[in-house]
Design a protein around this motif. Structure first.
Motif, PDB file in Angstrom:
ATOM      1  N   ARG A   1       0.839  -1.203   0.000  1.00  0.00           N
ATOM      2  CA  ARG A   1       0.000   0.000   0.000  1.00  0.00           C
ATOM      3  C   ARG A   1       0.874   1.254   0.000  1.00  0.00           C
ATOM      4  NH1 ARG A   1      -5.351  -1.406   1.674  1.00  0.00           N
ATOM      5  NH2 ARG A   1      -5.540  -3.662   1.312  1.00  0.00           N
ATOM      6  N   PRO A   2       0.397   2.356  -0.585  1.00  0.00           N
ATOM      7  CA  PRO A   2       1.133   3.619  -0.500  1.00  0.00           C
ATOM      8  C   PRO A   2       1.283   4.042   0.953  1.00  0.00           C
ATOM      9  CG  PRO A   2      -0.649   3.757  -2.110  1.00  0.00           C
ATOM     10  CD  PRO A   2      -0.855   2.478  -1.353  1.00  0.00           C
ATOM     11  N   ILE A   3       2.431   4.622   1.284  1.00  0.00           N
ATOM     12  CA  ILE A   3       2.655   5.000   2.669  1.00  0.00           C
ATOM     13  C   ILE A   3       1.649   6.047   3.124  1.00  0.00           C
ATOM     14  CG2 ILE A   3       4.362   6.793   2.148  1.00  0.00           C
ATOM     15  CD1 ILE A   3       5.832   5.855   4.729  1.00  0.00           C
ATOM     16  N   ALA A   4       1.184   6.904   2.244  1.00  0.00           N
ATOM     17  CA  ALA A   4       0.193   7.914   2.616  1.00  0.00           C
ATOM     18  C   ALA A   4      -1.088   7.253   3.111  1.00  0.00           C
ATOM     19  CB  ALA A   4      -0.101   8.831   1.432  1.00  0.00           C
ATOM     20  N   GLU A   5      -1.477   6.146   2.489  1.00  0.00           N
ATOM     21  CA  GLU A   5      -2.686   5.438   2.907  1.00  0.00           C
ATOM     22  C   GLU A   5      -2.502   4.818   4.295  1.00  0.00           C
ATOM     23  OE1 GLU A   5      -4.767   1.265   1.696  1.00  0.00           O
ATOM     24  OE2 GLU A   5      -4.441   2.689   0.039  1.00  0.00           O
ATOM     25  N   SER A   6      -1.382   4.135   4.504  1.00  0.00           N
ATOM     26  CA  SER A   6      -1.124   3.513   5.805  1.00  0.00           C
ATOM     27  C   SER A   6      -1.009   4.563   6.899  1.00  0.00           C
ATOM     28  CB  SER A   6       0.150   2.675   5.747  1.00  0.00           C
ATOM     29  OG  SER A   6       0.042   1.644   4.782  1.00  0.00           O
ATOM     30  N   ALA A   7      -0.311   5.666   6.591  1.00  0.00           N
ATOM     31  CA  ALA A   7      -0.113   6.720   7.583  1.00  0.00           C
ATOM     32  C   ALA A   7      -1.428   7.384   7.948  1.00  0.00           C
ATOM     33  CB  ALA A   7       0.874   7.753   7.052  1.00  0.00           C
ATOM     34  N   THR A   8      -2.302   7.605   6.974  1.00  0.00           N
ATOM     35  CA  THR A   8      -3.602   8.219   7.252  1.00  0.00           C
ATOM     36  C   THR A   8      -4.446   7.310   8.135  1.00  0.00           C
ATOM     37  OG1 THR A   8      -3.556   9.432   5.155  1.00  0.00           O
ATOM     38  CG2 THR A   8      -5.696   9.153   6.208  1.00  0.00           C
ATOM     39  N   ALA A   9      -4.474   6.021   7.831  1.00  0.00           N
ATOM     40  CA  ALA A   9      -5.243   5.075   8.648  1.00  0.00           C
ATOM     41  C   ALA A   9      -4.710   5.032  10.079  1.00  0.00           C
ATOM     42  CB  ALA A   9      -5.181   3.687   8.015  1.00  0.00           C
ATOM     43  N   TYR A  10      -3.411   4.973  10.210  1.00  0.00           N
ATOM     44  CA  TYR A  10      -2.776   4.919  11.530  1.00  0.00           C
ATOM     45  C   TYR A  10      -3.056   6.197  12.318  1.00  0.00           C
ATOM     46  CZ  TYR A  10       1.215   4.745  14.819  1.00  0.00           C
ATOM     47  OH  TYR A  10       2.032   4.755  15.926  1.00  0.00           O
ATOM     48  N   TRP A  11      -2.886   7.334  11.651  1.00  0.00           N
ATOM     49  CA  TRP A  11      -3.151   8.622  12.303  1.00  0.00           C
ATOM     50  C   TRP A  11      -4.603   8.693  12.778  1.00  0.00           C
ATOM     51  CZ3 TRP A  11      -0.192  13.034  13.284  1.00  0.00           C
ATOM     52  CH2 TRP A  11      -0.909  14.175  13.656  1.00  0.00           C
ATOM     53  N   GLY A  12      -5.530   8.278  11.919  1.00  0.00           N
ATOM     54  CA  GLY A  12      -6.942   8.328  12.281  1.00  0.00           C
ATOM     55  C   GLY A  12      -7.261   7.464  13.483  1.00  0.00           C
ATOM     56  N   ILE A  13      -6.686   6.261  13.541  1.00  0.00           N
ATOM     57  CA  ILE A  13      -6.859   5.397  14.720  1.00  0.00           C
ATOM     58  C   ILE A  13      -6.311   6.106  15.952  1.00  0.00           C
ATOM     59  CG2 ILE A  13      -6.027   3.259  15.780  1.00  0.00           C
ATOM     60  CD1 ILE A  13      -6.136   2.017  12.934  1.00  0.00           C
ATOM     61  N   GLY A  14      -5.148   6.751  15.806  1.00  0.00           N
ATOM     62  CA  GLY A  14      -4.525   7.440  16.934  1.00  0.00           C
ATOM     63  C   GLY A  14      -5.368   8.567  17.497  1.00  0.00           C
ATOM     64  N   THR A  15      -6.193   9.213  16.657  1.00  0.00           N
ATOM     65  CA  THR A  15      -7.008  10.325  17.158  1.00  0.00           C
ATOM     66  C   THR A  15      -8.011   9.872  18.213  1.00  0.00           C
ATOM     67  OG1 THR A  15      -8.676  10.121  15.393  1.00  0.00           O
ATOM     68  CG2 THR A  15      -6.798  11.592  14.982  1.00  0.00           C
ATOM     69  N   TYR A  16      -8.312   8.589  18.264  1.00  0.00           N
ATOM     70  CA  TYR A  16      -9.239   8.075  19.274  1.00  0.00           C
ATOM     71  C   TYR A  16      -8.550   7.815  20.609  1.00  0.00           C
ATOM     72  CZ  TYR A  16     -12.965   7.754  15.894  1.00  0.00           C
ATOM     73  OH  TYR A  16     -13.949   8.085  14.973  1.00  0.00           O
ATOM     74  N   LEU A  17      -7.221   7.870  20.624  1.00  0.00           N
ATOM     75  CA  LEU A  17      -6.473   7.661  21.865  1.00  0.00           C
ATOM     76  C   LEU A  17      -5.907   8.959  22.419  1.00  0.00           C
ATOM     77  CD1 LEU A  17      -6.552   4.751  20.526  1.00  0.00           C
ATOM     78  CD2 LEU A  17      -4.535   4.283  21.890  1.00  0.00           C
TER      79      LEU A  17
END
Length: 329
Positions: free
Chosen positions: A72-88
């Motif tokens: 996967r493009p790193i931008a896609e993985s980074a966006t998903a990871y960042w979004g999960i992090g916003t809940y913590l």
């Protein structure tokens, strides 16, 4: 720690569908600008909130498995990871450059340079904490060999020392000079004075880097380490290393680890990397200030910049500009 099924959560098809929809909705956006409201996770979001409570008030760590990152493009993985992090929690700056999305990758550096931090090398990190409430790691690519992630409870280390080494444990509640490794906030010294252990408002919290305490001795004005200081630090380190007290885990592509800095120390073993640049070990990191986190003593402001729950931690220096780079720099 001995029962992985209790601290491992495998993302379900429904979880992944929600993450994918939210990631697609933010395609092309500046990752650092994405908020929790921008990243809706209707059913998985409450699960993440439960995990945050477990991290802050329970075992102190969780492991999520199964985020698709390979190919996967790193931008896609980074966006998903960042979004999960916003809940913590809210992301904090991890260095003087203002990286709110960090890259853990060997840059061909070595800690013999006093301005280099260990995550930029292949060296073992040694047990330590980071300057935030929760630290997260997403594995994109593992090393050829080595690079295990290790955890141990600072609270358990205190309990053992208090029972078996009471002549040393008290010293950990007294200040040590800790090297800032060249990342110096405005008006601050190139080191900060900080105890390892803190008894504050009913909580026992730890903030620790034995490597940076020892390298703090390069400053003539810093507090000198006595024989008793070194004995206390050596004992603390040896207990962190104890196989009965530590947990080693291999992070596979798509694994996300979240750790509570105030009660858990983390480490990374040394590693041998791949020769091919496209295969080299690569993890994404988040430093998070968590809502509902514990109160911290006033001395933490020396490192955290402030004490307000949900808005503390990170490294801000003159010229720091907050941003989320998509490549290691």
């Amino acid at each position: 720690m001995r029962r992985p099924e209790e601290w491992t959560y495998r993302l379900s098809a429904a979880d992944l569908a929600e993450i994918r929809a939210a990631t697609d909705a933010n395609e092309g956006r500046d990752i650092a600008s994405i908020t929790r409201d921008d990243f809706p996770l209707p059913t998985f979001g409450p699960v993440l909130e439960e995990m945050r409570d477990e991290i802050l008030n329970g075992r102190g760590f969780v492991l999520l498995r199964g985020l698709p990152v390979e190919g996967r493009p790193i931008a896609e993985s980074a966006t998903a990871y960042w979004g999960i992090g916003t809940y913590l929690g809210s992301a904090r700056s991890q260095n003087a450059k203002g990286h709110v999305l960090g890259h853990v990758r060997d840059l061909g550096l070595a800690t013999a340079d006093p301005n280099v931090r260990t995550y930029q090398t292949t060296e073992r990190q040694h047990f330590h904490t980071d300057s935030c409430d929760i630290v997260g790691l997403l594995c994109l690519k593992p090393a050829k060999t080595g690079g295990l992630s290790s955890l141990t409870s600072s609270t358990t280390i205190y309990n053992v020392m208090a029972e078996q080494y009471p002549d040393l444990v008290w010293r950990l509640f007294q200040p040590f000079s800790v090297d800032r490794r060249g990342e110096i906030p405005e008006g601050m010294k190139p080191w900060f004075d900080m105890p390892v252990l803190h008894d504050y408002q009913g909580y026992l919290s730890a903030i620790y880097s034995g490597t940076y305490i020892r390298s703090g001795q390069r400053f003539p004005e810093a507090r000198r380490l006595s024989a008793e200081d070194l004995a206390a630090l050596d004992r603390f380190d040896s207990l962190a290393e104890d196989k009965e007290l530590r947990l080693d885990m291999t992070l596979a592509p798509g694994d996300i680890q979240f750790v509570h800095n105030h009660t858990i120390l983390h480490d990374r073993t040394s590693f041998v990397d791949w020769d091919e640049p496209e295969k080299k070990r690569h993890l994404l990191r988040l430093w998070l200030a968590a809502p509902g986190a514990r109160p911290l003593p006033p001395v933490y402001a020396e490192r955290y910049g402030g004490l307000e729950i949900g808005d503390r931690g990170g490294i801000i220096c003159p010229g720091t500009r907050l941003h989320a780079p998509l490549e290691p720099v």
